[in-house]
Design a protein around this motif. Structure first.
Motif, PDB file in Angstrom:
ATOM      1  N   ALA A  88       1.015  -1.080  -0.210  1.00 31.64           N
ATOM      2  CA  ALA A  88      -0.014  -0.058  -0.007  1.00 31.64           C
ATOM      3  C   ALA A  88       0.712   1.180   0.065  1.00 31.64           C
ATOM      4  O   ALA A  88       1.676   1.351   0.854  1.00 31.64           O
ATOM      5  N   ASP A 100       3.142   2.451   2.821  1.00 29.55           N
ATOM      6  CA  ASP A 100       2.258   2.710   4.147  1.00 29.55           C
ATOM      7  C   ASP A 100       2.221   1.577   5.033  1.00 29.55           C
ATOM      8  O   ASP A 100       1.726   0.322   4.692  1.00 29.55           O
ATOM      9  N   GLU A 103      -1.019   0.338   6.534  1.00 29.95           N
ATOM     10  CA  GLU A 103      -1.848  -0.659   5.718  1.00 29.95           C
ATOM     11  C   GLU A 103      -1.227  -1.822   4.873  1.00 29.95           C
ATOM     12  O   GLU A 103      -1.689  -2.807   4.668  1.00 29.95           O
TER      13      GLU A 103
END
Length: 109
Positions: A88, A100, A103
Motif C-alpha cells: 500500500a 504505508d 496498511e
C-alpha cells in the motif's frame, strides 16, 4: 475467446508483478531488520547500563526514557516491515511514494 485469455494473462502478469514487488520489499525489510537489530541491542544495553549507574540523575533518567521510546518505536517499525501482507503506497512528496506500513502490515496498532 482470445480477448478472454488476454485479459486473464494480463491479470496473471499484474499479480505476478505485485508478488515480485512484495517479495523484494520483504527481503529488503528482513535485511534492514537484521542489520539494524545489532546496533539497536547495543544502544539498549548502554542505556540500561546508564539507568543502573549512580551518576544518572532525574534529568538523565528522563532522557533515557525518551531513548527507550525511540528504540521501541524503531523495533515496532521493523516488526511491521517484517510482517508485510500487501503493498500500500502513500504520497511522501508530490513526486515520491512511500510504503504505508500500517496498511501494508499484518500488525495492527
Amino acid at each position: 475467446m482470445l480477448m478472454f485469455f488476454t485479459l486473464i494473462n494480463s491479470k496473471y502478469l499484474i499479480n505476478k508483478e505485485s508478488l515480485n514487488r512484495l517479495e523484494t520489499i520483504s527481503a529488503l525489510s528482513v535485511t534492514a531488520s537484521h542489520e539494524m537489530n545489532q546496533p539497536l541491542q547495543n544502544m539498549l544495553m548502554h542505556v540500561e547500563l546508564l539507568e543502573t549507574s549512580d551518576e544518572c540523575g532525574e534529568e538523565c533518567m528522563k532522557r533515557i526514557g525518551k531513548i527507550h521510546e525511540c528504540i521501541d518505536r524503531i523495533e515496532a517499525i521493523l516488526n511491521k516491515m517484517n510482517n508485510l501482507k500487501s503493498i500500500a503506497l502513500d504520497d511522501y512528496t508530490e513526486s515520491e511514494k512511500m510504503l504505508d506500513l500500517d496498511e501494508s502490515s499484518e500488525i495492527d496498532e
